[in-house]
Motif scaffolding. Sequence first.
Motif, PDB file in Angstrom:
ATOM      1  N   HIS A 129       0.857  -1.188   0.000  1.00 57.19           N
ATOM      2  CA  HIS A 129       0.000   0.000   0.000  1.00 57.19           C
ATOM      3  C   HIS A 129       0.892   1.237   0.000  1.00 57.19           C
ATOM      4  CE1 HIS A 129      -4.046  -1.641   1.126  1.00 57.19           C
ATOM      5  NE2 HIS A 129      -3.285  -2.677   1.443  1.00 57.19           N
ATOM      6  N   THR A 130       0.551   2.196  -0.823  1.00 59.85           N
ATOM      7  CA  THR A 130       1.243   3.482  -0.829  1.00 59.85           C
ATOM      8  C   THR A 130       0.411   4.472  -0.026  1.00 59.85           C
ATOM      9  OG1 THR A 130       2.198   3.046  -3.000  1.00 59.85           O
ATOM     10  CG2 THR A 130       2.126   5.349  -2.285  1.00 59.85           C
ATOM     11  N   ILE A 131       1.050   5.094   0.955  1.00 58.88           N
ATOM     12  CA  ILE A 131       0.385   6.094   1.782  1.00 58.88           C
ATOM     13  C   ILE A 131       0.760   7.463   1.227  1.00 58.88           C
ATOM     14  CG2 ILE A 131       0.057   6.984   4.131  1.00 58.88           C
ATOM     15  CD1 ILE A 131      -0.723   3.996   3.728  1.00 58.88           C
ATOM     16  N   ARG A 132      -0.242   8.252   0.886  1.00 55.92           N
ATOM     17  CA  ARG A 132       0.000   9.568   0.278  1.00 55.92           C
ATOM     18  C   ARG A 132      -0.472  10.683   1.204  1.00 55.92           C
ATOM     19  NH1 ARG A 132       1.699   8.865  -4.798  1.00 55.92           N
ATOM     20  NH2 ARG A 132       1.232   6.874  -5.788  1.00 55.92           N
ATOM     21  N   ASN A 133       0.185  11.837   1.083  1.00 53.80           N
ATOM     22  CA  ASN A 133      -0.230  12.998   1.876  1.00 53.80           C
ATOM     23  C   ASN A 133      -1.334  13.751   1.135  1.00 53.80           C
ATOM     24  OD1 ASN A 133       1.004  14.617  -0.091  1.00 53.80           O
ATOM     25  ND2 ASN A 133       2.874  14.879   1.100  1.00 53.80           N
ATOM     26  N   GLU A 134      -1.747  14.886   1.696  1.00 56.41           N
ATOM     27  CA  GLU A 134      -2.852  15.656   1.118  1.00 56.41           C
ATOM     28  C   GLU A 134      -2.535  16.174  -0.285  1.00 56.41           C
ATOM     29  OE1 GLU A 134      -0.170  18.031   3.561  1.00 56.41           O
ATOM     30  OE2 GLU A 134      -1.468  16.388   4.159  1.00 56.41           O
ATOM     31  N   LYS A 135      -1.249  16.276  -0.634  1.00 57.11           N
ATOM     32  CA  LYS A 135      -0.858  16.712  -1.977  1.00 57.11           C
ATOM     33  C   LYS A 135      -0.750  15.544  -2.959  1.00 57.11           C
ATOM     34  CE  LYS A 135       1.802  20.684  -0.372  1.00 57.11           C
ATOM     35  NZ  LYS A 135       3.117  21.325  -0.318  1.00 57.11           N
ATOM     36  N   GLY A 136      -0.924  14.323  -2.453  1.00 51.65           N
ATOM     37  CA  GLY A 136      -0.838  13.150  -3.316  1.00 51.65           C
ATOM     38  C   GLY A 136       0.567  12.567  -3.423  1.00 51.65           C
ATOM     39  N   TRP A 137       1.498  13.066  -2.647  1.00 50.70           N
ATOM     40  CA  TRP A 137       2.877  12.579  -2.683  1.00 50.70           C
ATOM     41  C   TRP A 137       3.019  11.386  -1.754  1.00 50.70           C
ATOM     42  CZ3 TRP A 137       6.647  17.337  -2.768  1.00 50.70           C
ATOM     43  CH2 TRP A 137       6.271  18.182  -3.810  1.00 50.70           C
ATOM     44  N   ARG A 138       3.911  10.478  -2.110  1.00 53.38           N
ATOM     45  CA  ARG A 138       4.138   9.291  -1.272  1.00 53.38           C
ATOM     46  C   ARG A 138       4.791   9.687   0.046  1.00 53.38           C
ATOM     47  NH1 ARG A 138       7.512   4.938  -4.313  1.00 53.38           N
ATOM     48  NH2 ARG A 138       8.678   6.807  -4.780  1.00 53.38           N
ATOM     49  N   ASP A 139       4.130   9.321   1.139  1.00 51.33           N
ATOM     50  CA  ASP A 139       4.680   9.530   2.472  1.00 51.33           C
ATOM     51  C   ASP A 139       5.290   8.250   3.021  1.00 51.33           C
ATOM     52  OD1 ASP A 139       4.224  12.206   2.893  1.00 51.33           O
ATOM     53  OD2 ASP A 139       2.419  11.926   4.092  1.00 51.33           O
ATOM     54  N   ASN A 140       4.747   7.120   2.589  1.00 48.61           N
ATOM     55  CA  ASN A 140       5.185   5.845   3.141  1.00 48.61           C
ATOM     56  C   ASN A 140       4.684   4.724   2.242  1.00 48.61           C
ATOM     57  OD1 ASN A 140       6.248   3.938   4.884  1.00 48.61           O
ATOM     58  ND2 ASN A 140       5.000   4.520   6.642  1.00 48.61           N
ATOM     59  N   GLU A 141       5.301   3.587   2.367  1.00 49.27           N
ATOM     60  CA  GLU A 141       4.831   2.364   1.712  1.00 49.27           C
ATOM     61  C   GLU A 141       4.840   1.269   2.757  1.00 49.27           C
ATOM     62  OE1 GLU A 141       7.088   1.525  -1.804  1.00 49.27           O
ATOM     63  OE2 GLU A 141       6.344   3.311  -2.838  1.00 49.27           O
ATOM     64  N   ILE A 142       3.720   0.588   2.887  1.00 51.98           N
ATOM     65  CA  ILE A 142       3.587  -0.464   3.887  1.00 51.98           C
ATOM     66  C   ILE A 142       3.110  -1.745   3.219  1.00 51.98           C
ATOM     67  CG2 ILE A 142       3.155   1.072   5.842  1.00 51.98           C
ATOM     68  CD1 ILE A 142       0.098  -0.099   5.138  1.00 51.98           C
ATOM     69  N   GLY A 143       3.303  -2.847   3.911  1.00 53.67           N
ATOM     70  CA  GLY A 143       2.815  -4.130   3.433  1.00 53.67           C
ATOM     71  C   GLY A 143       1.825  -4.712   4.430  1.00 53.67           C
ATOM     72  N   ILE A 144       0.737  -5.246   3.915  1.00 49.73           N
ATOM     73  CA  ILE A 144      -0.265  -5.896   4.763  1.00 49.73           C
ATOM     74  C   ILE A 144      -0.220  -7.392   4.495  1.00 49.73           C
ATOM     75  CG2 ILE A 144      -2.739  -6.176   5.200  1.00 49.73           C
ATOM     76  CD1 ILE A 144      -3.060  -3.199   4.772  1.00 49.73           C
ATOM     77  N   ASP A 145      -0.044  -8.158   5.565  1.00 48.12           N
ATOM     78  CA  ASP A 145      -0.007  -9.611   5.483  1.00 48.12           C
ATOM     79  C   ASP A 145      -1.419 -10.177   5.331  1.00 48.12           C
ATOM     80  OD1 ASP A 145       0.822 -12.258   5.604  1.00 48.12           O
ATOM     81  OD2 ASP A 145       1.016 -12.269   7.778  1.00 48.12           O
ATOM     82  N   TYR A 146      -2.316  -9.787   6.246  1.00 45.78           N
ATOM     83  CA  TYR A 146      -3.700 -10.251   6.156  1.00 45.78           C
ATOM     84  C   TYR A 146      -4.639  -9.286   6.859  1.00 45.78           C
ATOM     85  CZ  TYR A 146      -3.292 -12.022  10.977  1.00 45.78           C
ATOM     86  OH  TYR A 146      -3.122 -12.124  12.332  1.00 45.78           O
ATOM     87  N   ILE A 147      -5.909  -9.445   6.542  1.00 45.57           N
ATOM     88  CA  ILE A 147      -6.992  -8.666   7.157  1.00 45.57           C
ATOM     89  C   ILE A 147      -8.141  -9.636   7.405  1.00 45.57           C
ATOM     90  CG2 ILE A 147      -8.686  -6.797   6.818  1.00 45.57           C
ATOM     91  CD1 ILE A 147      -6.715  -5.702   4.642  1.00 45.57           C
ATOM     92  N   TRP A 148      -8.791  -9.493   8.521  1.00 44.19           N
ATOM     93  CA  TRP A 148     -10.086 -10.156   8.674  1.00 44.19           C
ATOM     94  C   TRP A 148     -11.076  -9.167   9.239  1.00 44.19           C
ATOM     95  CZ3 TRP A 148     -12.196 -10.321  13.451  1.00 44.19           C
ATOM     96  CH2 TRP A 148     -11.364 -10.464  14.563  1.00 44.19           C
ATOM     97  N   ILE A 149     -12.302  -9.288   8.769  1.00 41.58           N
ATOM     98  CA  ILE A 149     -13.396  -8.418   9.191  1.00 41.58           C
ATOM     99  C   ILE A 149     -14.561  -9.320   9.563  1.00 41.58           C
ATOM    100  CG2 ILE A 149     -15.007  -6.592   8.495  1.00 41.58           C
ATOM    101  CD1 ILE A 149     -12.941  -5.970   6.217  1.00 41.58           C
ATOM    102  N   THR A 150     -15.151  -9.077  10.713  1.00 45.12           N
ATOM    103  CA  THR A 150     -16.362  -9.785  11.101  1.00 45.12           C
ATOM    104  C   THR A 150     -17.442  -8.752  11.375  1.00 45.12           C
ATOM    105  OG1 THR A 150     -15.126 -11.603  12.091  1.00 45.12           O
ATOM    106  CG2 THR A 150     -17.422 -11.375  12.742  1.00 45.12           C
ATOM    107  N   LYS A 151     -18.476  -8.755  10.534  1.00 48.91           N
ATOM    108  CA  LYS A 151     -19.644  -7.915  10.793  1.00 48.91           C
ATOM    109  C   LYS A 151     -20.601  -8.715  11.657  1.00 48.91           C
ATOM    110  CE  LYS A 151     -21.654  -6.189   7.357  1.00 48.91           C
ATOM    111  NZ  LYS A 151     -22.197  -6.551   6.056  1.00 48.91           N
ATOM    112  N   ILE A 152     -21.226  -8.028  12.609  1.00 50.49           N
ATOM    113  CA  ILE A 152     -22.104  -8.687  13.571  1.00 50.49           C
ATOM    114  C   ILE A 152     -23.454  -7.996  13.561  1.00 50.49           C
ATOM    115  CG2 ILE A 152     -22.442  -9.204  16.019  1.00 50.49           C
ATOM    116  CD1 ILE A 152     -19.283  -9.119  16.150  1.00 50.49           C
TER     117      ILE A 152
END
Length: 193
Positions: A39-62
């Motif tokens: 994932h590329t994290i951008r600031n309010e001007k659209g410039w790259r502030d950071n790049e991160i990696g996500i291994d996994y996500i889980w979501i449980t709606k109840i």
Amino acid sequence: MNRAKTKEAENLTTFQFNQRIKKSLALKFGFDGLYSGGHTIRNEKGWRDNEIGIDYIWITKINRSFVGFGGLITIKFDKSEFREIKNPEKLIQGIFLYDSKGNIKDIYFEEQIDEINDPIKNINNLELFTVNEGITLDGVYYEYNVITRNIETYFSVNNPNNGQWKIWEKEIWNLGNRLAQKSENEEMKQLFE
């Protein structure tokens, strides 16, 4: 409208609603979408502030009959570096409430960096053909979405009452209750009482 077309329209509506919730959650965390990988994290001007990696996500709606709607989210980040920024391996776990349009009303989350613990990830053998043999009119309805590298899966479960699903449900309630209490949000607390 025949039953097949009604079910098809219902499935499409559910999918679109779930996509709105996922998009709303992504925006709360500063992402353009919820997916594993870079994932590329951008600031309010659209410039790259950071790049991160996500291994996994889980979501449980109840959905609790006569109580309300909400959910839990866990995001596991990989350790990474971007320019001079060192991103640690970490886990974010949160509780959220959403409205009838799929917008996140309230969210509370915590980060784990040093001691990462996600008991839900360790439940790997959910029984897919024997979830519940009883009537499922009232009680708790779950929508469980797991997003990992090269896999995205989705389950909906009414009042699970067998071995592994009960273990899964217990861990969901343990996490939800803990986060709800810390959130100091009365609606979140009610969801998990």
